[in-house]
Write a protein that holds these residues in place. Structure first.
Motif, PDB file in Angstrom:
ATOM      1  N   SER A 146     -21.259 -17.578  41.013  1.00 59.40           N
ATOM      2  CA  SER A 146     -21.710 -16.375  41.724  1.00 59.40           C
ATOM      3  C   SER A 146     -22.387 -15.361  40.797  1.00 59.40           C
ATOM      4  N   PRO A 147     -21.750 -14.958  39.670  1.00 58.37           N
ATOM      5  CA  PRO A 147     -22.457 -14.046  38.765  1.00 58.37           C
ATOM      6  C   PRO A 147     -23.689 -14.676  38.130  1.00 58.37           C
ATOM      7  N   LEU A 148     -23.645 -15.995  37.894  1.00 55.77           N
ATOM      8  CA  LEU A 148     -24.824 -16.656  37.323  1.00 55.77           C
ATOM      9  C   LEU A 148     -26.005 -16.574  38.281  1.00 55.77           C
ATOM     10  N   LYS A 149     -25.745 -16.761  39.563  1.00 54.97           N
ATOM     11  CA  LYS A 149     -26.828 -16.658  40.542  1.00 54.97           C
ATOM     12  C   LYS A 149     -27.399 -15.238  40.578  1.00 54.97           C
ATOM     13  N   ASP A 150     -26.544 -14.238  40.427  1.00 52.61           N
ATOM     14  CA  ASP A 150     -27.032 -12.854  40.351  1.00 52.61           C
ATOM     15  C   ASP A 150     -27.948 -12.679  39.150  1.00 52.61           C
ATOM     16  N   LEU A 151     -27.548 -13.231  37.999  1.00 57.68           N
ATOM     17  CA  LEU A 151     -28.373 -13.129  36.798  1.00 57.68           C
ATOM     18  C   LEU A 151     -29.687 -13.886  36.982  1.00 57.68           C
ATOM     19  N   CYS A 152     -29.617 -15.047  37.613  1.00 55.25           N
ATOM     20  CA  CYS A 152     -30.832 -15.836  37.866  1.00 55.25           C
ATOM     21  C   CYS A 152     -31.815 -15.089  38.759  1.00 55.25           C
ATOM     22  N   HIS A 153     -31.290 -14.306  39.672  1.00 57.41           N
ATOM     23  CA  HIS A 153     -32.153 -13.534  40.575  1.00 57.41           C
ATOM     24  C   HIS A 153     -33.021 -12.554  39.794  1.00 57.41           C
ATOM     25  N   ASN A 154     -32.548 -12.151  38.613  1.00 57.83           N
ATOM     26  CA  ASN A 154     -33.281 -11.182  37.796  1.00 57.83           C
ATOM     27  C   ASN A 154     -33.999 -11.802  36.604  1.00 57.83           C
ATOM     28  N   ALA A 155     -33.566 -12.994  36.197  1.00 56.39           N
ATOM     29  CA  ALA A 155     -34.056 -13.577  34.946  1.00 56.39           C
ATOM     30  C   ALA A 155     -35.374 -14.319  35.126  1.00 56.39           C
ATOM     31  N   ASN A 156     -36.175 -14.298  34.077  1.00 55.28           N
ATOM     32  CA  ASN A 156     -37.414 -15.078  34.030  1.00 55.28           C
ATOM     33  C   ASN A 156     -37.231 -16.394  33.284  1.00 55.28           C
ATOM     34  N   ALA A 157     -36.370 -16.370  32.265  1.00 54.91           N
ATOM     35  CA  ALA A 157     -36.162 -17.573  31.453  1.00 54.91           C
ATOM     36  C   ALA A 157     -34.777 -17.537  30.826  1.00 54.91           C
ATOM     37  N   MET A 158     -34.235 -18.732  30.598  1.00 49.14           N
ATOM     38  CA  MET A 158     -32.952 -18.863  29.905  1.00 49.14           C
ATOM     39  C   MET A 158     -33.022 -20.029  28.929  1.00 49.14           C
ATOM     40  N   ASN A 159     -32.310 -19.869  27.826  1.00 47.57           N
ATOM     41  CA  ASN A 159     -32.015 -21.011  26.971  1.00 47.57           C
ATOM     42  C   ASN A 159     -30.504 -21.176  26.983  1.00 47.57           C
ATOM     43  N   ILE A 160     -30.031 -22.367  27.315  1.00 45.48           N
ATOM     44  CA  ILE A 160     -28.600 -22.656  27.352  1.00 45.48           C
ATOM     45  C   ILE A 160     -28.254 -23.598  26.207  1.00 45.48           C
ATOM     46  N   ASP A 161     -27.243 -23.223  25.435  1.00 43.90           N
ATOM     47  CA  ASP A 161     -26.746 -24.062  24.345  1.00 43.90           C
ATOM     48  C   ASP A 161     -25.812 -25.131  24.902  1.00 43.90           C
ATOM     49  N   ILE A 162     -26.163 -26.366  24.691  1.00 43.12           N
ATOM     50  CA  ILE A 162     -25.234 -27.462  24.956  1.00 43.12           C
ATOM     51  C   ILE A 162     -24.617 -27.825  23.605  1.00 43.12           C
ATOM     52  N   LYS A 163     -23.317 -27.576  23.465  1.00 42.78           N
ATOM     53  CA  LYS A 163     -22.669 -27.668  22.157  1.00 42.78           C
ATOM     54  C   LYS A 163     -22.473 -29.107  21.689  1.00 42.78           C
ATOM     55  N   ALA A 164     -22.291 -29.993  22.622  1.00 45.16           N
ATOM     56  CA  ALA A 164     -22.065 -31.422  22.365  1.00 45.16           C
ATOM     57  C   ALA A 164     -22.098 -32.086  23.725  1.00 45.16           C
ATOM     58  N   PHE A 165     -21.890 -33.384  23.767  1.00 46.07           N
ATOM     59  CA  PHE A 165     -21.862 -34.035  25.079  1.00 46.07           C
ATOM     60  C   PHE A 165     -20.574 -34.816  25.281  1.00 46.07           C
TER      61      PHE A 165
END
Length: 235
Positions: A146-165
């Motif tokens: 839910s908060p991520l969707k709020d942030l996405c509504h405002n964001a133009n770009a994101m970089n997400i760190d994938i620490k490992a798999f």
């Protein structure tokens, strides 16, 4: 109980969540790190790293304090793992940080250096002050939908760190969950926000051929062949 990130910390009166940024004050959850700034800089957009969003541009970059992961190898540990009060910060209201960004003639702002998701209310207030400001988030993806969707509504770009798999690495080395990070990537993709991923290669820990192969296959099949992936060298 804090419902901002997947930890869902049960915070006792006067105590803090794992991120040290949210506090139970007399039965109310308080954004304790709100507006407390540890770092301000102007960076090339490629330093985020973002190579396919406004390449060649520069971005006004802001960092706070605290993080909801505890990666043992963190390069920014002096701000990400410092409790409030142990590290010097400067308070800037949402209006002040927007004004400073605009005074320096920048039309985009990045929340970076530490985990921006724990600054959720502050970021939302900044964007309410200036909806025309471009927003970039550099995040570990440990944030509830839910908060991520709020942030996405405002964001133009994101970089997400994938620490490992592997879940084992996330749990033992970072104190987090691979499944939660993967789900955040999917939510960002579904939202239409420009997404790039970063994978820090730590020799002997997350750089095995089979593990990296599973990671890139997941990006291709579950996200998109067009999602840029940055493999960073461990120092």
């Amino acid at each position: 109980v804090c419902d901002l990130c997947p930890h869902r910390c049960r915070v006792p009166p006067g105590g803090f969540g794992k991120c040290t940024a949210r506090r139970n004050s007399r039965g109310k959850m308080v954004a304790y790190s709100y507006g407390r700034i540890s770092s301000i800089a102007v960076d090339p957009i490629e330093k985020k790293p973002l190579y396919h969003y406004r390449p060649g541009s520069r971005i006004f970059s802001v960092g706070g304090i605290g993080c909801n992961l505890k990666c043992e190898y963190c390069q920014n540990y002096s701000i990400s793992m410092s409790p409030i009060g142990k590290k010097r910060t400067t308070y800037k209201s949402a209006e002040e940080i927007v004004a400073l960004c605009r005074q320096q003639t920048f039309d985009q702002i990045a929340f970076t250096y530490n985990e921006p998701a724990i600054w959720y209310e502050y970021i939302m207030d900044v964007m309410e002050c200036d909806p025309g400001l471009g927003l970039v988030l550099i995040t570990n993806g440990m944030v509830n939908e839910s908060p991520l969707k709020d942030l996405c509504h405002n964001a133009n770009a994101m970089n997400i760190d994938i620490k490992a798999f592997t879940d084992d690495f996330y749990r033992k080395v970072c104190g987090g969950s691979l499944a939660d990070a993967k789900r955040s990537c999917e939510v960002v993709m579904e939202s239409g926000v420009h997404l790039e991923l970063t994978y820090l290669m730590i020799p002997g820990h997350n750089d095995g051929d089979e593990e990296v192969s599973r990671f890139v296959q997941w990006v291709r099949s579950d996200l998109s062949p067009d999602v840029p992936v940055h493999f960073n060298r461990f120092h």
